[in-house]
Design a protein around this motif. Structure first.
Motif, PDB file in Angstrom:
ATOM      1  N   ASP A 154      -8.839  -2.050   1.017  1.00  0.00           N
ATOM      2  CA  ASP A 154      -8.464  -1.892  -0.397  1.00  0.00           C
ATOM      3  C   ASP A 154      -6.957  -2.061  -0.539  1.00  0.00           C
ATOM      4  O   ASP A 154      -6.246  -2.298   0.449  1.00  0.00           O
ATOM      5  CB  ASP A 154      -8.942  -0.556  -0.960  1.00  0.00           C
ATOM      6  CG  ASP A 154      -8.079   0.636  -0.550  1.00  0.00           C
ATOM      7  OD1 ASP A 154      -7.276   0.512   0.402  1.00  0.00           O
ATOM      8  OD2 ASP A 154      -8.201   1.705  -1.186  1.00  0.00           O
ATOM      9  N   GLY A 155      -6.476  -1.973  -1.780  1.00  0.00           N
ATOM     10  CA  GLY A 155      -5.062  -2.198  -2.013  1.00  0.00           C
ATOM     11  C   GLY A 155      -4.195  -0.971  -1.829  1.00  0.00           C
ATOM     12  O   GLY A 155      -2.977  -1.093  -1.653  1.00  0.00           O
ATOM     13  N   ASP A 156      -4.774   0.218  -1.874  1.00  0.00           N
ATOM     14  CA  ASP A 156      -3.992   1.450  -1.771  1.00  0.00           C
ATOM     15  C   ASP A 156      -3.637   1.808  -0.336  1.00  0.00           C
ATOM     16  O   ASP A 156      -2.612   2.434  -0.078  1.00  0.00           O
ATOM     17  CB  ASP A 156      -4.750   2.615  -2.400  1.00  0.00           C
ATOM     18  CG  ASP A 156      -4.953   2.449  -3.900  1.00  0.00           C
ATOM     19  OD1 ASP A 156      -4.073   1.830  -4.542  1.00  0.00           O
ATOM     20  OD2 ASP A 156      -5.984   2.905  -4.414  1.00  0.00           O
ATOM     21  N   HIS A 157      -4.495   1.427   0.606  1.00  0.00           N
ATOM     22  CA  HIS A 157      -4.281   1.783   2.013  1.00  0.00           C
ATOM     23  C   HIS A 157      -3.766   0.581   2.808  1.00  0.00           C
ATOM     24  O   HIS A 157      -4.175  -0.560   2.561  1.00  0.00           O
ATOM     25  CB  HIS A 157      -5.592   2.266   2.651  1.00  0.00           C
ATOM     26  CG  HIS A 157      -6.133   3.517   2.039  1.00  0.00           C
ATOM     27  ND1 HIS A 157      -6.838   3.528   0.850  1.00  0.00           N
ATOM     28  CD2 HIS A 157      -6.089   4.817   2.463  1.00  0.00           C
ATOM     29  CE1 HIS A 157      -7.194   4.770   0.555  1.00  0.00           C
ATOM     30  NE2 HIS A 157      -6.767   5.573   1.501  1.00  0.00           N
ATOM     31  N   SER A 158      -2.892   0.852   3.745  1.00  0.00           N
ATOM     32  CA  SER A 158      -2.486  -0.223   4.670  1.00  0.00           C
ATOM     33  C   SER A 158      -3.710  -0.618   5.488  1.00  0.00           C
ATOM     34  O   SER A 158      -4.653   0.166   5.642  1.00  0.00           O
ATOM     35  CB  SER A 158      -1.360   0.248   5.595  1.00  0.00           C
ATOM     36  OG  SER A 158      -1.801   1.334   6.399  1.00  0.00           O
ATOM     37  N   PRO A 193       0.820  -1.217   0.000  1.00  0.00           N
ATOM     38  CA  PRO A 193       0.000   0.000   0.000  1.00  0.00           C
ATOM     39  C   PRO A 193       0.852   1.264   0.000  1.00  0.00           C
ATOM     40  O   PRO A 193       1.959   1.289   0.521  1.00  0.00           O
ATOM     41  CB  PRO A 193      -0.799  -0.121   1.303  1.00  0.00           C
ATOM     42  CG  PRO A 193       0.038  -1.013   2.178  1.00  0.00           C
ATOM     43  CD  PRO A 193       0.709  -1.970   1.261  1.00  0.00           C
ATOM     44  N   THR A 194       0.310   2.315  -0.602  1.00  0.00           N
ATOM     45  CA  THR A 194       1.023   3.593  -0.680  1.00  0.00           C
ATOM     46  C   THR A 194       0.553   4.590   0.369  1.00  0.00           C
ATOM     47  O   THR A 194       1.231   5.572   0.645  1.00  0.00           O
ATOM     48  CB  THR A 194       0.834   4.207  -2.076  1.00  0.00           C
ATOM     49  OG1 THR A 194      -0.571   4.341  -2.356  1.00  0.00           O
ATOM     50  CG2 THR A 194       1.453   3.318  -3.149  1.00  0.00           C
ATOM     51  N   VAL A 195      -0.616   4.353   0.957  1.00  0.00           N
ATOM     52  CA  VAL A 195      -1.152   5.245   1.989  1.00  0.00           C
ATOM     53  C   VAL A 195      -1.215   4.448   3.288  1.00  0.00           C
ATOM     54  O   VAL A 195      -1.906   3.438   3.366  1.00  0.00           O
ATOM     55  CB  VAL A 195      -2.562   5.767   1.628  1.00  0.00           C
ATOM     56  CG1 VAL A 195      -3.006   6.823   2.644  1.00  0.00           C
ATOM     57  CG2 VAL A 195      -2.584   6.330   0.214  1.00  0.00           C
TER      58      VAL A 195
END
Length: 205
Positions: free
Chosen positions: A192-196, A70-72
């Motif tokens: 989701d995949g973007d957030h840890s 994740p990026t966020v």
């Protein structure tokens, strides 16, 4: 007479030909290159899905077309607190209640105690969030994964659909959890995949 004797001799040789193994061919025990299965292998699944990171006790699930990194990211919170991300997304446990299963019949577990968690995600970011692949996990104090409860009386509803920017979504999950295991749990919300994953630690009351 000589012809009959010859026939008898041939018959005796033929009958005795298979009675003994060829010279030098001693019978040996057969062996297989495939080892016998270990009855204990795989009987104890990993308690934390293979992750040793205290801030990510359960590995992110794989989502088609998305990275598992994740990026966020956000720091864990207490079970009574809020997990807040830098892009404005927040996750919190709104309500906790307890009950016992009452359903009867195949697949039912009458009198099994469960914890019921109502969770809200506020999308304060500028992007929509697909909640259709959300996975929630509850770990007990020893790191073992609690079993989901789907009994009708638990009245559960999973996250689903797309959460638009500025909107909120609420879902309810139930887990088999005896009363003496409520003081120390870890709740992991992988939405989701973007957030840890949002991680909550503490007691349930």
């Amino acid at each position: 007479m000589s012809i009959a004797a010859l026939a008898l001799c041939v018959s005796l040789v033929a009958c005795s030909g298979g009675a003994e193994p060829p010279s030098g061919a001693e019978p040996t025990a057969t062996s297989s290159s495939t080892p016998a299965p270990d009855p204990t292998a795989g009987s104890s699944p990993s308690a934390n899905s293979g992750s040793s990171d205290p801030d990510a006790p359960v590995a992110k699930i794989e989502r088609a077309g998305q990275s598992t990194t994740p990026t966020v990211k956000a720091e864990p919170a207490d079970t009574s607190g809020t997990v807040s991300y830098g892009d404005g997304v927040t996750v919190r446990i709104d309500e906790v209640s307890f009950g016992k299963e009452t359903a009867q019949g195949p697949g039912s577990f009458p009198d099994r105690e469960y914890a019921r968690l109502t969770i809200t995600i506020d999308n304060g970011s500028s992007d929509a969030i697909d909640l259709g692949t959300s996975v929630l996990t509850l770990l007990d104090a020893g790191g073992a994964t609690a079993v989901r409860v789907y009994a009708a009386e638990a009245d559960v509803i999973d996250f689903s659909g797309v959460l638009a920017a500025g909107d909120s979504a609420t879902a309810t999950y139930a887990y088999a959890l005896p009363a003496d295991a409520r003081d120390a749990v870890t709740v992991v919300v992988d939405f989701d995949g973007d957030h840890s994953s949002a991680v909550f630690r503490g007691g349930l009351d």
